[in-house]
Design an enzyme around this catalytic site. Structure first.
Site, PDB file in Angstrom:
ATOM      1  N   ARG A  45     -14.797 -24.532  -6.264  1.00 36.60           N
ATOM      2  CA  ARG A  45     -14.643 -25.265  -7.517  1.00 36.60           C
ATOM      3  C   ARG A  45     -15.702 -24.855  -8.541  1.00 36.60           C
ATOM      4  O   ARG A  45     -15.421 -24.757  -9.731  1.00 36.60           O
ATOM      5  CB  ARG A  45     -14.714 -26.767  -7.257  1.00 36.60           C
ATOM      6  CG  ARG A  45     -13.527 -27.308  -6.483  1.00 36.60           C
ATOM      7  CD  ARG A  45     -13.678 -28.796  -6.238  1.00 36.60           C
ATOM      8  NE  ARG A  45     -12.548 -29.337  -5.482  1.00 36.60           N
ATOM      9  CZ  ARG A  45     -12.472 -30.583  -5.044  1.00 36.60           C
ATOM     10  NH1 ARG A  45     -13.469 -31.435  -5.271  1.00 36.60           N
ATOM     11  NH2 ARG A  45     -11.409 -30.978  -4.376  1.00 36.60           N
ATOM     12  N   GLY A 187     -24.178 -39.102   8.784  1.00 35.75           N
ATOM     13  CA  GLY A 187     -23.193 -38.140   8.299  1.00 35.75           C
ATOM     14  C   GLY A 187     -21.849 -38.209   8.998  1.00 35.75           C
ATOM     15  O   GLY A 187     -20.976 -37.374   8.750  1.00 35.75           O
ATOM     16  N   LYS A 205      -2.882 -37.811  11.707  1.00 42.27           N
ATOM     17  CA  LYS A 205      -2.956 -37.046  12.952  1.00 42.27           C
ATOM     18  C   LYS A 205      -1.879 -37.497  13.938  1.00 42.27           C
ATOM     19  O   LYS A 205      -1.289 -36.668  14.648  1.00 42.27           O
ATOM     20  CB  LYS A 205      -4.348 -37.200  13.560  1.00 42.27           C
ATOM     21  CG  LYS A 205      -5.451 -36.584  12.710  1.00 42.27           C
ATOM     22  CD  LYS A 205      -6.828 -36.943  13.226  1.00 42.27           C
ATOM     23  CE  LYS A 205      -7.927 -36.336  12.366  1.00 42.27           C
ATOM     24  NZ  LYS A 205      -9.282 -36.750  12.797  1.00 42.27           N
TER      25      LYS A 205
END
Length: 431
Positions: A45, A187, A205
């Site tokens: 990006r 995280g 999923k």
């Protein structure tokens, strides 16, 4: 031999690891494939952003459309995620005759059939092992190794973030909020954890798993979905006292008559003796039950840059080999065309905690409601006295619609102050 050129879409957590592994293992990859792989370009990006991977500036581009349209590109690897622009870029690549490796579960669960159609039109491969359960080899066994078998059920933990949260709640007594904050600090959870904690990630999923397992077209919209945001420390403690643990499960199963399938994602209590109960931290584990193979369990790291990149590289080797041999991987298999039945037709069990008035006859009136809806009670116990009085019941297996109707009637009783908690129970087929 002439190198096979790879275009990489995205250079974030997973993409940077793909670049690293392609560089570090270039010799081994070339030996396994029969030709070297060469990075043709990396679409990002913003060009000036600092990245984990050391990518030559000349390979970086913000024009992803031009990159996937290049005549010299053989394989496109997509790890940017989301629906757009990923769908347009993958479709362009496939229609242009390129093979695609993607980790994009959301796109596959929403519009996988259109991607397969584009692959057929262009003559390339569509591989997506990394879209479910990270490094765990799961999808290829379903669509290749077990293609000669009859799969009955797929049951498992497919979201590491929610498993970490529920595991911390179970092992430390933490609240949902505290466990989520810890997951974010490490995280494991995003700043906006909605996709994980509300079950959207696991539902995507589950749709992919069900489609492969039952040779039928299943989308995320077909999946019954519930998240874990309503799970309290008291729920976890109650399950623990009964010898159960709470997990967010993806469950894909054929109906007994074999004509429909049920696909659902929701928190459930499972016995601590069940193998899935021991899946800790951010790990994933999936059971596959098949007619001839019996029970198979797949376990490992379900997320993270390096584990997911490992699955991407495995697919990259496969599609590169196919390209050199002039062969193709499996196409979409939907010949069974099984319908997805509504959640109300699904047979399951409930663990129900009721805050009740502490007076004679309460249990009899509650039991009468269960009998009225043809739901039998497996166990019942009373806890506390006075304002703290509570009935805890576990039902036998019954249609989910009947159990839901039972709950509705219980809420209308003047002796029931509140339905304190409701949890499905799985993993004990004897009940």
């Amino acid at each position: 031999m002439k190198p096979l050129k790879v275009a990489l879409l995205g250079c974030g957590v997973v993409g940077s690891q793909v670049v690293r592994l392609m560089r570090e293992q270039s010799g081994d990859l070339a030996a396994r494939i029969g030709a070297p792989l060469e990075l043709a370009g990396v679409a990002v990006r913003r060009l000036g952003r600092k990245r984990d991977a050391d990518v030559e500036q000349g390979l970086l581009t913000t024009d992803a459309e031009a990159l996937v349209s290049r005549d010299d590109v053989d394989i496109v690897v997509e790890v940017i995620g989301g629906i757009e622009p990923a769908r347009s870029l993958i479709t362009t690549a496939l229609r242009g005759g390129k093979s695609v490796v993607t980790a994009n579960k959301a796109l596959l669960a929403e519009d996988g059939s259109a991607l397969y159609a584009a692959a057929r039109q262009g003559g390339g491969d569509l591989y997506f092992e990394a879209s479910v359960a990270g490094a765990i080899p799961l999808l290829r066994p379903l669509r290749e190794s077990l293609s000669g078998d009859h799969v009955h059920r797929v049951l498992g933990i497919v979201n590491g973030t929610t498993n970490y949260i529920l595991d911390k709640m179970d092992s430390t007594g933490a609240s949902f909020t505290d466990a989520l904050e810890e997951a974010q600090a490490l995280g494991y959870a995003e700043a906006d954890p909605t996709a994980d904690v509300e079950g959207f990630d696991a539902a995507a999923k589950a749709a992919i798993l069900a489609g492969l397992a039952f040779h039928s077209r299943v989308t995320a919209a077909d999946v019954h979905r519930e998240g874990i945001t309503e799970i309290s420390a008291a729920d976890v403690a109650s399950a623990k006292a009964m010898g159960y643990v709470i997990k967010l499960l993806a469950i894909c199963a054929r109906a007994d008559d074999g004509r429909t399938v049920g696909v659902r994602v929701h928190p459930a209590m499972i016995p601590r003796s069940h193998p899935l109960a021991g899946v800790r931290d951010a790990y994933n584990a999936v059971f596959v039950e098949a007619r001839s193979a019996g029970e198979l369990m797949f376990y490992g790291k379900g997320a993270g840059g390096a584990p997911t990149a490992s699955a991407v590289l495995g697919d990259l080797v496969a599609v590169a080999r196919n390209r050199l041999a002039g062969a193709h991987g499996p196409d979409e298999s939907t010949y069974a065309d099984l319908a997805v039945h509504p959640m109300g037709d699904t047979v399951t069990r409930y663990h129900i905690a009721l805050d009740v008035a502490d007076k004679p006859g309460v249990l009899a009136r509650v039991a009468d409601i269960f009998a009225k809806h043809d739901v039998s009670i497996q166990t019942v116990r009373q806890e506390g006295h006075g304002d703290d009085a509570q009935l805890v019941l576990v039902s036998h297996r019954a249609a989910d619609a009947a159990l839901s109707a039972t709950l509705g009637s219980l809420r209308e009783l003047d002796i029931v102050r509140a339905v304190a908690s409701v949890m499905r129970v799985e993993g004990d087929e004897s009940s």
